[in-house]
Design a protein around this motif. Structure first.
Motif, PDB file in Angstrom:
ATOM      1  N   THR A 271      -1.013 -33.154  11.516  1.00 42.80           N
ATOM      2  CA  THR A 271      -1.865 -32.854  10.364  1.00 42.80           C
ATOM      3  C   THR A 271      -1.647 -33.820   9.205  1.00 42.80           C
ATOM      4  O   THR A 271      -0.629 -34.505   9.124  1.00 42.80           O
TER       5      THR A 271
ATOM      6  N   ASP B 211      -0.938 -32.963   6.260  1.00 41.11           N
ATOM      7  CA  ASP B 211       0.128 -32.528   5.355  1.00 41.11           C
ATOM      8  C   ASP B 211       1.496 -32.545   6.026  1.00 41.11           C
ATOM      9  O   ASP B 211       2.411 -31.836   5.624  1.00 41.11           O
TER      10      ASP B 211
ATOM     11  N   GLU C 257      -8.901 -26.769   1.991  1.00 46.09           N
ATOM     12  CA  GLU C 257      -9.202 -25.911   3.130  1.00 46.09           C
ATOM     13  C   GLU C 257      -9.089 -24.439   2.726  1.00 46.09           C
ATOM     14  O   GLU C 257      -8.395 -24.090   1.777  1.00 46.09           O
TER      15      GLU C 257
ATOM     16  N   ASN D 224      -4.891 -23.739  11.514  1.00 49.16           N
ATOM     17  CA  ASN D 224      -3.441 -23.817  11.658  1.00 49.16           C
ATOM     18  C   ASN D 224      -2.836 -22.492  11.231  1.00 49.16           C
ATOM     19  O   ASN D 224      -3.393 -21.786  10.376  1.00 49.16           O
TER      20      ASN D 224
ATOM     21  N   GLU E 169       2.294 -31.811  16.014  1.00 48.92           N
ATOM     22  CA  GLU E 169       1.647 -30.877  16.932  1.00 48.92           C
ATOM     23  C   GLU E 169       2.650 -29.859  17.453  1.00 48.92           C
ATOM     24  O   GLU E 169       3.799 -30.168  17.723  1.00 48.92           O
TER      25      GLU E 169
ATOM     26  N   THR F 235      -0.283 -25.481  15.587  1.00 50.69           N
ATOM     27  CA  THR F 235      -0.701 -26.767  15.047  1.00 50.69           C
ATOM     28  C   THR F 235      -1.372 -27.539  16.177  1.00 50.69           C
ATOM     29  O   THR F 235      -0.697 -28.138  17.016  1.00 50.69           O
TER      30      THR F 235
ATOM     31  N   ASP G 169      -8.254 -28.181  12.040  1.00 51.55           N
ATOM     32  CA  ASP G 169      -7.160 -28.610  12.918  1.00 51.55           C
ATOM     33  C   ASP G 169      -6.128 -29.445  12.186  1.00 51.55           C
ATOM     34  O   ASP G 169      -4.969 -29.496  12.594  1.00 51.55           O
ATOM     35  N   SER G 170      -6.540 -30.127  11.097  1.00 52.12           N
ATOM     36  CA  SER G 170      -5.624 -31.009  10.389  1.00 52.12           C
ATOM     37  C   SER G 170      -5.756 -30.827   8.882  1.00 52.12           C
ATOM     38  O   SER G 170      -6.416 -31.619   8.200  1.00 52.12           O
ATOM     39  N   PRO G 171      -5.125 -29.768   8.332  1.00 55.39           N
ATOM     40  CA  PRO G 171      -5.170 -29.598   6.872  1.00 55.39           C
ATOM     41  C   PRO G 171      -4.575 -30.790   6.143  1.00 55.39           C
ATOM     42  O   PRO G 171      -3.623 -31.411   6.610  1.00 55.39           O
TER      43      PRO G 171
ATOM     44  N   ARG H 120      -4.585 -21.639   7.736  1.00 56.57           N
ATOM     45  CA  ARG H 120      -5.276 -22.716   7.022  1.00 56.57           C
ATOM     46  C   ARG H 120      -6.395 -23.251   7.905  1.00 56.57           C
ATOM     47  O   ARG H 120      -6.201 -23.529   9.091  1.00 56.57           O
TER      48      ARG H 120
END
Length: 339
Positions: free
Chosen positions: A240, A242, A277, A258, A246, A236, A332-334, A329
């Motif tokens: 994120t 969701d 994503e 991720n 991190e 991570t 970087d941030s789903p 996924r």
């Protein structure tokens, strides 16, 4: 344009372990003693193979590449460097990852269910430690992960066995008369100065690049979490959308995706949900049913599925044992799934 996701259309996005097409001439070290028995697989994306014999199962761009390696006891993948992230998910066997152009900078060992992400611009290899055949599931960053940079000794050993690289990364077999010097411009071997710039970070930093299976902790804030269902963050890069903090592997180099571990007990069910994503599932243990309005697919251990972006889909463990799958996924941030 809307796509009609029939079972046949979804099966085109499914790569079963039994249907994987190996390449045993993928890289320049393919004839080097100790490396002749390795099999390379390109599951999603172009990968980094140097051979025109490499079969690509799914060519659609995902923002990352999915591959795999299968090797018997003692088999070695030679020292090399990548320009994008290289992640190893151990499906079976025990493996050593040695570091440095001549394996002089230390190593780590990983086993079933463990994950290691090796930093860019440093030399690494991998070798099978225990008896029997082992399988590594791999993720490479970006649509174009670039070409492999080999340690100087790898070029020398390959040349002794008739293999050279053309500029651009194509493997040339000189023993079969595939070129003359006038026809092909050969790539230069990695020089000592260039190799010296690909430094191995201190081992205390390298240990931050590994997540052991027993240390993967379920995130209670995961939108998939419910009775019998756990989702653990593994890679991570940043907090994120969701609900994942991190880490435990964040990395000081880009990933662009991720990695999660999804665990489901017998009968556990995740209702239909869609994501914005790219999502790729790799079943590590057990059986997973992936369903959508027009059908369902049963996945077994070693199978890989690319789920279409925006398709409402659900998960169910239909077997009498726990199911564990690794999920890649995109981004970087789903964001949050839509149920």
């Amino acid at each position: 344009m809307d796509v009609n996701w029939t079972e046949d259309a979804m099966k085109a996005r499914l790569v079963r372990y039994a249907d994987l097409v190996p390449c045993r001439t993928a890289f320049i070290d393919t004839r080097t003693p100790g490396s002749t028995e390795k099999e390379n697989f390109t599951i999603i994306g172009a990968g980094v193979s140097e051979s025109t014999d490499q079969h690509v199962h799914i060519t659609e761009r995902h923002g990352f590449n999915i591959g795999a390696a299968r090797q018997p006891f003692g088999c070695v993948n030679s020292q090399h460097s990548h320009d994008t992230a290289e992640v190893f998910v151990v499906h079976s066997g025990r493996w050593r990852l040695p570091f440095g152009p001549n394996k002089e900078d230390g190593s780590i060992e990983i086993g079933p269910g463990d994950v290691a992400s090796v930093p860019i611009h440093m030399f690494r290899g991998f070798e099978k430690l225990d008896e029997g055949v082992g399988f590594l599931f791999t993720v490479l960053g970006e649509d174009d992960p670039g070409k492999v940079t080999w340690a100087p000794a790898v070029f020398e050993a390959a040349s002794d066995h008739g293999l050279k690289l053309a500029k651009g990364g194509r493997l040339i077999d000189t023993s079969r008369g595939e070129y003359t010097l006038e026809d092909v411009e050969l790539a230069e071997a990695t020089g000592a100065e260039a190799a010296s710039e690909l430094k191995t970070p201190p081992m205390e930093k390298m240990l931050q690049c590994v997540a052991a299976a027993e240390d993967m902790i379920a995130n209670p804030r995961s939108p998939l979490a419910s009775e019998g269902i756990e989702e653990a963050g593994v890679i991570t890069p940043m907090a994120t959308g969701d609900g994942f903090p991190e880490g435990p592997i964040a990395g000081w180099w880009p990933h662009g995706f991720n990695l999660r571990r999804l665990t489901m007990t017998t009968g556990a069910y995740v209702p239909l949900h869609a994501r914005s994503e790219v999502e790729v599932l790799f079943v590590h243990e057990g059986t997973l049913e992936v369903s959508w309005d027009q059908g369902a697919i049963i996945m077994g251990a070693g199978d890989t599925l690319s789920v279409p972006v925006g398709l409402p889909h659900g998960f169910r463990n239909t077997a009498s044992v726990d199911m564990k799958a690794f999920v890649v996924r995109g981004g970087d941030s789903p964001g949050m799934p839509i149920f």
